[in-house]
Design an enzyme around this catalytic site. Sequence first.
Site, PDB file in Angstrom:
ATOM      1  N   THR A  60     -72.914  -3.655  47.483  1.00  0.00           N
ATOM      2  CA  THR A  60     -73.894  -2.578  47.296  1.00  0.00           C
ATOM      3  C   THR A  60     -74.979  -3.091  46.366  1.00  0.00           C
ATOM      4  O   THR A  60     -74.760  -3.226  45.159  1.00  0.00           O
ATOM      5  CB  THR A  60     -73.226  -1.324  46.701  1.00  0.00           C
ATOM      6  OG1 THR A  60     -72.135  -0.942  47.528  1.00  0.00           O
ATOM      7  CG2 THR A  60     -74.233  -0.182  46.611  1.00  0.00           C
TER       8      THR A  60
ATOM      9  N   LYS B 298     -76.704   3.271  52.094  1.00  0.00           N
ATOM     10  CA  LYS B 298     -75.551   3.239  51.178  1.00  0.00           C
ATOM     11  C   LYS B 298     -75.883   3.933  49.852  1.00  0.00           C
ATOM     12  O   LYS B 298     -75.064   4.663  49.292  1.00  0.00           O
ATOM     13  CB  LYS B 298     -75.153   1.771  50.947  1.00  0.00           C
ATOM     14  CG  LYS B 298     -74.102   1.546  49.878  1.00  0.00           C
ATOM     15  CD  LYS B 298     -72.781   2.190  50.204  1.00  0.00           C
ATOM     16  CE  LYS B 298     -71.794   2.023  49.050  1.00  0.00           C
ATOM     17  NZ  LYS B 298     -70.635   2.899  49.181  1.00  0.00           N
TER      18      LYS B 298
ATOM     19  N   LYS C 104     -74.565   1.627  38.289  1.00  0.00           N
ATOM     20  CA  LYS C 104     -75.504   0.664  38.889  1.00  0.00           C
ATOM     21  C   LYS C 104     -76.161   1.253  40.140  1.00  0.00           C
ATOM     22  O   LYS C 104     -77.368   1.166  40.330  1.00  0.00           O
ATOM     23  CB  LYS C 104     -74.705  -0.616  39.221  1.00  0.00           C
ATOM     24  CG  LYS C 104     -75.410  -1.674  40.023  1.00  0.00           C
ATOM     25  CD  LYS C 104     -74.878  -1.909  41.434  1.00  0.00           C
ATOM     26  CE  LYS C 104     -73.431  -1.910  41.716  1.00  0.00           C
ATOM     27  NZ  LYS C 104     -73.046  -2.030  43.117  1.00  0.00           N
TER      28      LYS C 104
HETATM   29  P1  NAP Z   1     -64.965  -5.994  41.637  1.00  0.00           P
HETATM   30  O1  NAP Z   1     -63.512  -5.777  41.881  1.00  0.00           O
HETATM   31  O2  NAP Z   1     -65.537  -5.756  40.280  1.00  0.00           O
HETATM   32  O3  NAP Z   1     -65.302  -7.496  42.126  1.00  0.00           O
HETATM   33  C1  NAP Z   1     -66.554  -8.042  41.917  1.00  0.00           C
HETATM   34  C2  NAP Z   1     -66.646  -9.409  42.568  1.00  0.00           C
HETATM   35  O4  NAP Z   1     -67.960  -9.956  42.324  1.00  0.00           O
HETATM   36  C3  NAP Z   1     -65.654 -10.435  42.002  1.00  0.00           C
HETATM   37  O5  NAP Z   1     -65.244 -11.297  43.047  1.00  0.00           O
HETATM   38  C4  NAP Z   1     -66.533 -11.180  40.998  1.00  0.00           C
HETATM   39  O6  NAP Z   1     -66.070 -12.476  40.686  1.00  0.00           O
HETATM   40  C5  NAP Z   1     -67.825 -11.257  41.757  1.00  0.00           C
HETATM   41  N1  NAP Z   1     -68.977 -11.561  40.907  1.00  0.00           N
HETATM   42  C6  NAP Z   1     -69.571 -10.741  39.999  1.00  0.00           C
HETATM   43  N2  NAP Z   1     -70.611 -11.355  39.414  1.00  0.00           N
HETATM   44  C7  NAP Z   1     -70.674 -12.603  39.978  1.00  0.00           C
HETATM   45  C8  NAP Z   1     -71.544 -13.715  39.804  1.00  0.00           C
HETATM   46  N3  NAP Z   1     -72.575 -13.666  38.942  1.00  0.00           N
HETATM   47  N4  NAP Z   1     -71.316 -14.814  40.546  1.00  0.00           N
HETATM   48  C9  NAP Z   1     -70.291 -14.865  41.426  1.00  0.00           C
HETATM   49  N5  NAP Z   1     -69.434 -13.844  41.638  1.00  0.00           N
HETATM   50  C10 NAP Z   1     -69.633 -12.720  40.913  1.00  0.00           C
HETATM   51  O7  NAP Z   1     -65.860  -5.098  42.604  1.00  0.00           O
HETATM   52  P2  NAP Z   1     -65.460  -4.342  43.949  1.00  0.00           P
HETATM   53  O8  NAP Z   1     -64.906  -3.010  43.601  1.00  0.00           O
HETATM   54  O9  NAP Z   1     -64.722  -5.253  44.847  1.00  0.00           O
HETATM   55  O10 NAP Z   1     -66.943  -4.055  44.526  1.00  0.00           O
HETATM   56  C11 NAP Z   1     -67.700  -5.081  45.153  1.00  0.00           C
HETATM   57  C12 NAP Z   1     -68.976  -4.439  45.702  1.00  0.00           C
HETATM   58  O11 NAP Z   1     -68.632  -3.414  46.627  1.00  0.00           O
HETATM   59  C13 NAP Z   1     -69.870  -3.764  44.652  1.00  0.00           C
HETATM   60  O12 NAP Z   1     -71.208  -3.944  45.000  1.00  0.00           O
HETATM   61  C14 NAP Z   1     -69.463  -2.302  44.745  1.00  0.00           C
HETATM   62  O13 NAP Z   1     -70.506  -1.441  44.317  1.00  0.00           O
HETATM   63  C15 NAP Z   1     -69.191  -2.175  46.223  1.00  0.00           C
HETATM   64  N6  NAP Z   1     -68.240  -1.127  46.626  1.00  0.00           N
HETATM   65  C16 NAP Z   1     -67.105  -0.923  45.918  1.00  0.00           C
HETATM   66  C17 NAP Z   1     -66.228   0.084  46.320  1.00  0.00           C
HETATM   67  C18 NAP Z   1     -64.962   0.382  45.570  1.00  0.00           C
HETATM   68  O14 NAP Z   1     -64.399   1.466  45.771  1.00  0.00           O
HETATM   69  N7  NAP Z   1     -64.463  -0.500  44.721  1.00  0.00           N
HETATM   70  C19 NAP Z   1     -66.505   0.836  47.459  1.00  0.00           C
HETATM   71  C20 NAP Z   1     -67.661   0.566  48.201  1.00  0.00           C
HETATM   72  C21 NAP Z   1     -68.525  -0.429  47.770  1.00  0.00           C
HETATM   73  P3  NAP Z   1     -65.006 -12.691  39.476  1.00  0.00           P
HETATM   74  O15 NAP Z   1     -63.666 -12.393  40.072  1.00  0.00           O
HETATM   75  O16 NAP Z   1     -65.182 -14.093  39.082  1.00  0.00           O
HETATM   76  O17 NAP Z   1     -65.388 -11.705  38.382  1.00  0.00           O
END
Ligand code: NAP
Length: 278
Positions: free
Chosen positions: A94, A169, A237
């Site tokens: 997102t 989104k 965010k």
């Molecule tokens: P998360 O568990 O916090 O995972 C974030 C991922 O991004 C990790 O793999 C992290 O790597 C990586 N990352 C962050 N900064 C980085 C950088 N500078 N360089 C390389 N890798 C980086 O997040 P998530 O919940 O999976 O969400 C991922 C995306 O989907 C977000 O945009 C979120 O808004 C969206 N989303 C989430 C949900 C939900 O319910 N969780 C639902 C719909 C959409 P590390 O492991 O090294 O930190």
Amino acid sequence: MSTPVIGWIGLGKMGHPMAQHLVNAGYPVTVYNRSKDKETGFGNTATSPKETMAGADIIFLMVSDDAAIHDLVQGPEGLLAAGVSGKLVVNMSTVSPHISREVAASLHKQGNEYLDAPVSGSVKQAQDAALVIMVGGPAAAFEQAKPVLEKIGRLVMRVGDHGAGNTAKLAINSMLAYHAQGLAEAVLLARNNGIATADLLTLINNSALGNPFIKIKGQAILDNNYAPAFALKHIAKDLRLAKHLGLATPLGQAAFDSFQHAEATLGEEDIIAIIKQL
Ligand code: NAP
């Protein structure tokens, strides 16, 4: 194209189960995650985004935000550094429509294609391959990615050109923020006037307002369990990004203010931890 080779970057709470579905579907998948411990369990791993790009036909990104996309694409070990052409990059994070258009243009210069394909649904829907996927980008690239996306989502829909998926989104997530805050406020109003939270939630869940989101987040309130499925920092965010798109309505402004205030102390907890702030 015969079976495409998949590169998957980002194995967080969402990316991990999503990538796993593609492995289970029989695609050759190479994964990359910045923190290497999250790659455990996947057979093929890459040492950099650059290597992931070079070795795959379709490269998926599922990471936090615009800054992460910027690092992964433009960084010294990023996708562009591979200097390859003929690839399709599908960004499921997102992020802002702005960065999607910027990345699409940079990739295009090298002869690569880009789609923004963010998802609606949380960890449970990711685990169940039941995400709703909204796509922005050219129709031909969409047709190429669609069979793969169908292994992750229950609905895969193109809504326009680059950035359109991100825009859709952010509209949906503004509504998600209102839902979370609305549930929290209803629980507090009832509780402060002597109605048990469990009773209120039973009533809501049996009414027209009952839905999977309210059910899951209501249970989290009852269990006092704020472990993040969707981290509050991510909706904070998303509301900032929506504000850039013009979100300035009464509900929009109220949700923006409360989630920005909550982010410093509750950012790592779940979105429904907003109840603690209220
Ligand atoms: P998360 O568990 O916090 O995972 C974030 C991922 O991004 C990790 O793999 C992290 O790597 C990586 N990352 C962050 N900064 C980085 C950088 N500078 N360089 C390389 N890798 C980086 O997040 P998530 O919940 O999976 O969400 C991922 C995306 O989907 C977000 O945009 C979120 O808004 C969206 N989303 C989430 C949900 C939900 O319910 N969780 C639902 C719909 C959409 P590390 O492991 O090294 O930190």
